[in-house]
Design a protein around this motif. Structure first.
Motif, PDB file in Angstrom:
ATOM      1  N   GLY A 107       1.305  -1.254  -0.062  1.00  0.00           N
ATOM      2  CA  GLY A 107       0.390  -0.075   0.073  1.00  0.00           C
ATOM      3  C   GLY A 107       0.841   1.392  -0.279  1.00  0.00           C
ATOM      4  N   VAL A 108       1.998   1.362   0.836  1.00  0.00           N
ATOM      5  CA  VAL A 108       2.733   2.489   1.140  1.00  0.00           C
ATOM      6  C   VAL A 108       3.294   2.466  -0.161  1.00  0.00           C
ATOM      7  N   VAL A 109       4.042   2.160  -0.970  1.00  0.00           N
ATOM      8  CA  VAL A 109       4.553   1.899  -2.431  1.00  0.00           C
ATOM      9  C   VAL A 109       3.122   2.248  -3.441  1.00  0.00           C
ATOM     10  N   TRP A 110       2.833   1.957  -3.676  1.00  0.00           N
ATOM     11  CA  TRP A 110       1.256   2.106  -4.285  1.00  0.00           C
ATOM     12  C   TRP A 110       0.993   3.727  -3.620  1.00  0.00           C
ATOM     13  N   LEU A 111       0.888   4.034  -2.837  1.00  0.00           N
ATOM     14  CA  LEU A 111       0.679   5.334  -2.343  1.00  0.00           C
ATOM     15  C   LEU A 111       2.295   6.313  -3.056  1.00  0.00           C
ATOM     16  N   LYS A 112       3.042   6.045  -2.767  1.00  0.00           N
ATOM     17  CA  LYS A 112       3.681   6.863  -3.334  1.00  0.00           C
ATOM     18  C   LYS A 112       3.920   6.267  -5.177  1.00  0.00           C
ATOM     19  N   LEU A 113       3.828   5.483  -5.726  1.00  0.00           N
ATOM     20  CA  LEU A 113       3.292   5.700  -7.155  1.00  0.00           C
ATOM     21  C   LEU A 113       2.381   6.385  -7.576  1.00  0.00           C
ATOM     22  N   ALA A 114       1.146   6.436  -6.951  1.00  0.00           N
ATOM     23  CA  ALA A 114       0.341   7.415  -7.196  1.00  0.00           C
ATOM     24  C   ALA A 114       0.741   9.180  -6.838  1.00  0.00           C
TER      25      ALA A 114
END
Length: 124
Positions: A107-114
């Motif tokens: 989730g943290v990785v996807w938030l950064k990617l977003a």
């Protein structure tokens, strides 16, 4: 502001958020070791880490949306506290807990990617 300047500003904010997250881990571990603030060394460390995490979090949130920044900060802090807690305090970490920590990491990785300009719609 040019695209390069905006990218640098965004990168700087994410570095500040990462530092805030690392200081949050230090804070959580220090509070755990302070025995309800009855141990001076751990208590002093907790206060220092608390002030550092708040400063760097507030600096990062000048550029990063509060909801995203807080979620990343809390996620990294939680994961770090669990991992370091298992090392420093010999706390048990089960495979089931590890699975859910992996979900938080994803989730943290996807938030950064977003937050990536390449993934954002034009004009947003």
């Amino acid at each position: 502001m040019t695209i390069v300047q905006e990218a640098r500003k965004s990168t700087s904010a994410w570095v500040m958020l990462l530092l805030a997250s690392l200081f949050e881990v230090g804070y959580a571990i220090s509070v755990g070791g302070s025995a309800a603030f009855t141990r001076l060394g751990w208590s002093a460390a907790a206060i220092v880490f608390f002030l550092l995490t708040l400063y760097f979090l507030s600096a990062a949130l000048r550029e990063i949306d509060v909801g995203i920044g807080y979620a990343v900060w809390a996620g990294i802090g939680s994961i770090g506290a669990v991992l370091f807690g298992s090392v420093v305090f010999d706390q048990t970490l089960t495979w089931f807990q590890s699975l859910w920590l992996a979900v938080i990491i994803a989730g943290v990785v996807w938030l950064k990617l977003a937050d990536s300009p390449k993934l954002q719609a034009p004009g947003s």
